[in-house]
Design a protein around this motif. Structure first.
Motif, PDB file in Angstrom:
ATOM      1  N   ILE A 220       0.833  -1.210   0.000  1.00 37.26           N
ATOM      2  CA  ILE A 220       0.000   0.000   0.000  1.00 37.26           C
ATOM      3  C   ILE A 220       0.864   1.255   0.000  1.00 37.26           C
ATOM      4  O   ILE A 220       0.602   2.208  -0.736  1.00 37.26           O
ATOM      5  N   VAL A 221       1.909   1.253   0.809  1.00 37.21           N
ATOM      6  CA  VAL A 221       2.765   2.430   0.950  1.00 37.21           C
ATOM      7  C   VAL A 221       3.608   2.666  -0.307  1.00 37.21           C
ATOM      8  O   VAL A 221       3.648   3.781  -0.845  1.00 37.21           O
ATOM      9  N   VAL A 222       4.287   1.620  -0.760  1.00 39.05           N
ATOM     10  CA  VAL A 222       5.213   1.778  -1.890  1.00 39.05           C
ATOM     11  C   VAL A 222       4.468   1.852  -3.222  1.00 39.05           C
ATOM     12  O   VAL A 222       4.642   2.798  -3.996  1.00 39.05           O
ATOM     13  N   LEU A 223       3.638   0.845  -3.473  1.00 38.69           N
ATOM     14  CA  LEU A 223       3.007   0.725  -4.788  1.00 38.69           C
ATOM     15  C   LEU A 223       1.770   1.594  -4.957  1.00 38.69           C
ATOM     16  O   LEU A 223       1.486   2.076  -6.060  1.00 38.69           O
ATOM     17  N   PHE A 224       1.025   1.817  -3.859  1.00 34.66           N
ATOM     18  CA  PHE A 224      -0.246   2.528  -3.990  1.00 34.66           C
ATOM     19  C   PHE A 224      -0.272   3.895  -3.320  1.00 34.66           C
ATOM     20  O   PHE A 224      -1.323   4.529  -3.273  1.00 34.66           O
ATOM     21  N   THR A 225       0.871   4.344  -2.790  1.00 38.96           N
ATOM     22  CA  THR A 225       0.930   5.690  -2.223  1.00 38.96           C
ATOM     23  C   THR A 225       2.080   6.487  -2.819  1.00 38.96           C
ATOM     24  O   THR A 225       1.860   7.453  -3.558  1.00 38.96           O
ATOM     25  N   ILE A 226       3.312   6.083  -2.526  1.00 39.93           N
ATOM     26  CA  ILE A 226       4.471   6.878  -2.944  1.00 39.93           C
ATOM     27  C   ILE A 226       4.604   6.940  -4.464  1.00 39.93           C
ATOM     28  O   ILE A 226       4.729   8.029  -5.051  1.00 39.93           O
ATOM     29  N   ILE A 227       4.575   5.790  -5.128  1.00 40.20           N
ATOM     30  CA  ILE A 227       4.792   5.766  -6.581  1.00 40.20           C
ATOM     31  C   ILE A 227       3.712   6.524  -7.344  1.00 40.20           C
ATOM     32  O   ILE A 227       4.025   7.416  -8.145  1.00 40.20           O
ATOM     33  N   PRO A 228       2.409   6.239  -7.136  1.00 36.62           N
ATOM     34  CA  PRO A 228       1.403   6.966  -7.909  1.00 36.62           C
ATOM     35  C   PRO A 228       1.309   8.447  -7.567  1.00 36.62           C
ATOM     36  O   PRO A 228       1.057   9.270  -8.457  1.00 36.62           O
ATOM     37  N   LEU A 229       1.514   8.818  -6.286  1.00 33.43           N
ATOM     38  CA  LEU A 229       1.486  10.239  -5.941  1.00 33.43           C
ATOM     39  C   LEU A 229       2.632  10.981  -6.621  1.00 33.43           C
ATOM     40  O   LEU A 229       2.459  12.098  -7.123  1.00 33.43           O
ATOM     41  N   PHE A 230       3.809  10.366  -6.645  1.00 32.06           N
ATOM     42  CA  PHE A 230       4.940  10.981  -7.337  1.00 32.06           C
ATOM     43  C   PHE A 230       4.655  11.111  -8.834  1.00 32.06           C
ATOM     44  O   PHE A 230       4.915  12.159  -9.449  1.00 32.06           O
ATOM     45  N   LEU A 231       4.129  10.049  -9.447  1.00 34.89           N
ATOM     46  CA  LEU A 231       3.797  10.096 -10.871  1.00 34.89           C
ATOM     47  C   LEU A 231       2.763  11.173 -11.160  1.00 34.89           C
ATOM     48  O   LEU A 231       2.823  11.853 -12.192  1.00 34.89           O
ATOM     49  N   ASN A 232       1.801  11.329 -10.240  1.00 35.48           N
ATOM     50  CA  ASN A 232       0.786  12.358 -10.370  1.00 35.48           C
ATOM     51  C   ASN A 232       1.406  13.752 -10.387  1.00 35.48           C
ATOM     52  O   ASN A 232       1.091  14.591 -11.247  1.00 35.48           O
ATOM     53  N   LEU A 233       2.302  14.007  -9.431  1.00 35.55           N
ATOM     54  CA  LEU A 233       2.972  15.308  -9.362  1.00 35.55           C
ATOM     55  C   LEU A 233       3.864  15.533 -10.578  1.00 35.55           C
ATOM     56  O   LEU A 233       3.934  16.641 -11.125  1.00 35.55           O
ATOM     57  N   TYR A 234       4.563  14.476 -11.012  1.00 32.35           N
ATOM     58  CA  TYR A 234       5.428  14.590 -12.179  1.00 32.35           C
ATOM     59  C   TYR A 234       4.611  14.908 -13.427  1.00 32.35           C
ATOM     60  O   TYR A 234       5.012  15.741 -14.253  1.00 32.35           O
ATOM     61  N   ALA A 235       3.456  14.262 -13.571  1.00 34.17           N
ATOM     62  CA  ALA A 235       2.605  14.486 -14.745  1.00 34.17           C
ATOM     63  C   ALA A 235       2.161  15.934 -14.834  1.00 34.17           C
ATOM     64  O   ALA A 235       2.042  16.491 -15.933  1.00 34.17           O
ATOM     65  N   LEU A 236       1.934  16.571 -13.672  1.00 40.09           N
ATOM     66  CA  LEU A 236       1.455  17.945 -13.658  1.00 40.09           C
ATOM     67  C   LEU A 236       2.512  18.936 -14.160  1.00 40.09           C
ATOM     68  O   LEU A 236       2.197  20.099 -14.400  1.00 40.09           O
ATOM     69  N   LYS A 237       3.754  18.483 -14.313  1.00 39.50           N
ATOM     70  CA  LYS A 237       4.782  19.335 -14.909  1.00 39.50           C
ATOM     71  C   LYS A 237       4.511  19.569 -16.388  1.00 39.50           C
ATOM     72  O   LYS A 237       4.926  20.575 -16.953  1.00 39.50           O
ATOM     73  N   GLY A 238       3.823  18.600 -17.032  1.00 37.27           N
ATOM     74  CA  GLY A 238       3.695  18.678 -18.479  1.00 37.27           C
ATOM     75  C   GLY A 238       2.300  18.601 -19.053  1.00 37.27           C
ATOM     76  O   GLY A 238       2.122  18.815 -20.254  1.00 37.27           O
TER      77      GLY A 238
END
Length: 302
Positions: A220-238
């Motif tokens: 839950i922490v690694v796969l369903f919290t940290i990774i997708p939240l980071f990808l979400n923030l990264y996506a908002l760059k572009g």
């Protein structure tokens, strides 16, 4: 069809979240608040350790950059990152309250309303332009949500509160450009941890002893919290907040498919029509990308 890295990041994040139930279902007997407490606290430990021991140069660079900013810019950086953590905390807390004390249907419906709210708020607040086809997609998704809201109109109020907190989170992070995304996520998760820490002694249950709980928690922490939240923030760059917002629909669609084909839950004709409309709305909203048409407005360059 050419998909740039920002679209791919957003798409991947919501596909991952679509399978969240696979890690959550095995520990459904544990109180929701306990899962939230341990999820946030372990996230704080892991992400802080990664930044402190593996990304120390990035931390120093961001800190030096922060010190060079004017006081107004410093306040903006603090406001966006700490505020983002507060919005995440509010979203998680209210979602659990609605899930436990209102209805599961209202909690699920919130993430169907969220993409619509995010798109409209991005248009009103960030002045993000939407094409004719994108407005049509919003209309189609509204129709699908209205169908799902039949016989549960009273739940819409609570669903809107949950949806608004995440919609405002996405919009606020669109302007979060001065801090490394992983460092920013660290600040937000740390903020969430500090907010819920005082509630832990009074509202937490006995310390879990089953190994299954901690195995699922790590996923839950690694796969369903940290990774997708980071990808979400990264996506908002572009990509625009409205585009990331509409991709939120990938999550409930995958949840729906899992419920039908994996958990063998019953499905009504209205639900089938509603989710079909929502799937169509995603295709229509991204028709330029899908059908390889030249982006004339808001074009993103890698």
């Amino acid at each position: 069809m050419r998909i740039n890295k920002y679209y791919l990041a957003a798409f991947t994040a919501f596909v991952i979240w679509g399978f969240f139930s696979l890690a959550l279902k095995p520990i459904h007997n544990y109180p929701s608040l306990d899962i939230l407490f341990y999820r946030v606290f372990l996230s704080v430990v892991l992400i802080s350790a990664i930044n402190l021991f593996l990304r120390r140069d990035v931390l120093k660079k961001d800190w030096n950059n922060f010190k060079k900013q004017s006081q107004s810019d410093k306040n903006k950086i603090i406001r966006v990152n700490v505020g983002g953590g507060m919005l995440l905390t509010a979203n998680w807390f209210i979602f659990i309250y609605v899930m436990n004390h209102i209805s599961v249907k209202a909690a699920s419906f919130a993430y169907l309303v969220c993409p619509i709210l995010t798109t409209v708020l991005a248009f009103l607040i960030l002045k993000e332009k939407l094409s004719k086809w994108q407005w049509i997609a919003v209309g189609i998704s509204v129709s699908g949500c209205v169908l799902l809201s039949f016989n549960s109109f009273a739940d819409i109020f609570y669903s809107l509160i949950v949806a608004l907190t995440y919609a405002f989170y996405l919009i606020s992070q669109r302007k979060n450009t001065e801090v490394d995304k992983f460092v920013g996520l660290n600040i937000q998760i740390l903020t969430a941890g500090l907010i819920i820490l005082p509630f832990f002694p009074s509202f937490s249950g006995p310390v879990p002893v089953e190994s299954l709980f901690y195995i699922c928690l790590i996923f839950i922490v690694v796969l369903f919290t940290i990774i997708p939240l980071f990808l979400n923030l990264y996506a908002l760059k572009g990509v625009n907040s409205s585009t990331v917002g509409i991709m939120l629909y990938i999550n409930p669609i995958l949840n729906f498919l899992l419920a039908v084909f994996y958990y063998k839950e019953e499905v009504t004709e209205i639900q089938m029509i509603s989710y079909s409309l929502i799937l169509i709305s995603i295709i229509v909203f991204n028709e330029k990308l899908i059908f390889n048409r030249k982006l004339k407005e808001n074009r993103v360059t890698d």
